[in-house]
Design an enzyme around this catalytic site. Sequence first.
Site, PDB file in Angstrom:
ATOM      1  N   ARG A  22      71.042  32.917 101.095  1.00  0.00           N
ATOM      2  CA  ARG A  22      71.310  31.482 101.572  1.00  0.00           C
ATOM      3  C   ARG A  22      70.523  30.831 102.842  1.00  0.00           C
ATOM      4  O   ARG A  22      70.846  30.088 103.374  1.00  0.00           O
ATOM      5  CB  ARG A  22      72.874  31.490 102.056  1.00  0.00           C
ATOM      6  CG  ARG A  22      74.003  31.650 101.049  1.00  0.00           C
ATOM      7  CD  ARG A  22      75.203  31.891 101.437  1.00  0.00           C
ATOM      8  NE  ARG A  22      76.115  32.445 100.454  1.00  0.00           N
ATOM      9  CZ  ARG A  22      77.217  32.927 100.619  1.00  0.00           C
ATOM     10  NH1 ARG A  22      78.000  32.577 101.511  1.00  0.00           N
ATOM     11  NH2 ARG A  22      77.755  33.786  99.519  1.00  0.00           N
TER      12      ARG A  22
ATOM     13  N   THR B 180      74.166  35.980  96.488  1.00  0.00           N
ATOM     14  CA  THR B 180      73.727  34.567  96.147  1.00  0.00           C
ATOM     15  C   THR B 180      72.506  34.515  95.264  1.00  0.00           C
ATOM     16  O   THR B 180      71.734  33.944  95.487  1.00  0.00           O
ATOM     17  CB  THR B 180      73.622  34.004  97.550  1.00  0.00           C
ATOM     18  OG1 THR B 180      74.903  34.011  98.328  1.00  0.00           O
ATOM     19  CG2 THR B 180      73.982  32.415  97.111  1.00  0.00           C
TER      20      THR B 180
ATOM     21  N   LYS C 130      82.098  41.008  90.329  1.00  0.00           N
ATOM     22  CA  LYS C 130      82.613  40.681  91.639  1.00  0.00           C
ATOM     23  C   LYS C 130      83.626  39.522  91.407  1.00  0.00           C
ATOM     24  O   LYS C 130      83.512  38.413  90.396  1.00  0.00           O
ATOM     25  CB  LYS C 130      81.505  39.898  92.378  1.00  0.00           C
ATOM     26  CG  LYS C 130      81.923  38.838  93.415  1.00  0.00           C
ATOM     27  CD  LYS C 130      80.699  38.748  94.421  1.00  0.00           C
ATOM     28  CE  LYS C 130      80.650  37.237  95.215  1.00  0.00           C
ATOM     29  NZ  LYS C 130      80.017  37.361  96.651  1.00  0.00           N
TER      30      LYS C 130
ATOM     31  N   GLU D  12      75.741  43.039 101.591  1.00  0.00           N
ATOM     32  CA  GLU D  12      75.220  42.165 100.932  1.00  0.00           C
ATOM     33  C   GLU D  12      74.656  41.185 101.643  1.00  0.00           C
ATOM     34  O   GLU D  12      75.320  40.313 102.362  1.00  0.00           O
ATOM     35  CB  GLU D  12      76.495  41.602 100.031  1.00  0.00           C
ATOM     36  CG  GLU D  12      76.031  40.538  98.883  1.00  0.00           C
ATOM     37  CD  GLU D  12      77.341  39.783  98.238  1.00  0.00           C
ATOM     38  OE1 GLU D  12      78.360  40.472  97.948  1.00  0.00           O
ATOM     39  OE2 GLU D  12      77.209  38.422  98.224  1.00  0.00           O
TER      40      GLU D  12
HETATM   41  C1  3PG Z   1      80.590  35.542  99.262  1.00  0.00           C
HETATM   42  O1  3PG Z   1      79.608  35.220  98.834  1.00  0.00           O
HETATM   43  O2  3PG Z   1      81.083  36.540  98.795  1.00  0.00           O
HETATM   44  C2  3PG Z   1      81.636  34.772 100.261  1.00  0.00           C
HETATM   45  O3  3PG Z   1      80.697  33.824 100.872  1.00  0.00           O
HETATM   46  C3  3PG Z   1      82.272  35.630 101.249  1.00  0.00           C
HETATM   47  O4  3PG Z   1      83.420  34.753 101.574  1.00  0.00           O
HETATM   48  P1  3PG Z   1      83.877  34.789 102.724  1.00  0.00           P
HETATM   49  O5  3PG Z   1      83.102  33.886 103.953  1.00  0.00           O
HETATM   50  O6  3PG Z   1      85.444  33.887 102.447  1.00  0.00           O
HETATM   51  O7  3PG Z   1      84.425  36.080 103.457  1.00  0.00           O
END
Ligand code: 3PG
Length: 321
Positions: A47, A71, A131, A43
């Site tokens: 960002r 995102t 999710k 994924e």
């Molecule tokens: C996401 O967008 O799914 C999270 O930022 C991932 O979470 P993590 O950085 O705690 O693994």
Amino acid sequence: MTKEELFKTFHNIGLVPVVKIDDASKAEKLAKAMIDGGIPCAEVTFRTEAAEEAIKRMSKAYPEMLIGAGTVINPQLAEKAVMAGAKFIVSPGFNPETVEWCLHHNVPVVPGVATPSEIEKGLSYGLNVLKFFPSEASGGVPMLKDLSGPFSQVKFMTTGGININNLPDYAKASNVLAIGGSWMVKADLIANDQWDEITRLCKEAVIKLQGLSLAHIGLNTPSEKDALDVASQFEKLGMTVNNGNSSVFMNKEIEIMKKMYFGKNGHIGFKCYDVERTAYFFEKQGFTVNKDTVTYDAKGNMKFCYFNEEIGGFAFHIVKG
Ligand code: 3PG
């Protein structure tokens, strides 16, 4: 690939690394490091400015890889991601406009939810893969367990606070389709070109995800009489006999077959968290499922299978444990 095939592949791979990449020229190397680590899936989050170009480059270099966009907080970003080659769209929260755009364009979408109300919203759009984010902060595995009661039809991709240590708890949860997170592909590892380390972290996660451990050793004997003779030897060592239909178990660790069964020397039984996923993993290692031996539970989930090959003269099977 249909939405159903995509979600099945998510389940089988079981891990979806969450990527934040600043320099798109590193995209191919990152993709290769993940593939080498056994995770042909990512994924790529919007960002950074580089996300769109990274998706494009990864998808072009490795078309077999499941590259999605994360995102994605509005329909404009969803369109951008799909144009770049994203095969699925993930968002941290539930934006009806993004969801509607994806449904309208037949693009698999996995919006973020953290509450029962948001799950119901997802269901009202016909979405039963969602999710769960931010997972740990929203109650983690106990919350997922509670959600499995009213929402037994929903499977979750979970992210947020997951790492190699709490990964097994998620892997055991029946309503977790796949586990996501950034720990395998941390931004600084990408920035510092630590491709071997990314591969190592991916491999480590893939192994941990399976939860493989020894269930029992199986010995072949030609008849029930022979099996009971062998059993009596183990009994002298203090093991308890459990005489079943086709074999005699000594405690749970030794299975004495009542006929010459699979394996020149016998067989090894492994326990794992999810038989279908681990069968997929073993097949990636070059072994093949013996289709005649597959059994399923009442819900239609694979619960047992042998493989066609032997290791050191031993056949081997996996069983949910
Ligand atoms: C996401 O967008 O799914 C999270 O930022 C991932 O979470 P993590 O950085 O705690 O693994």
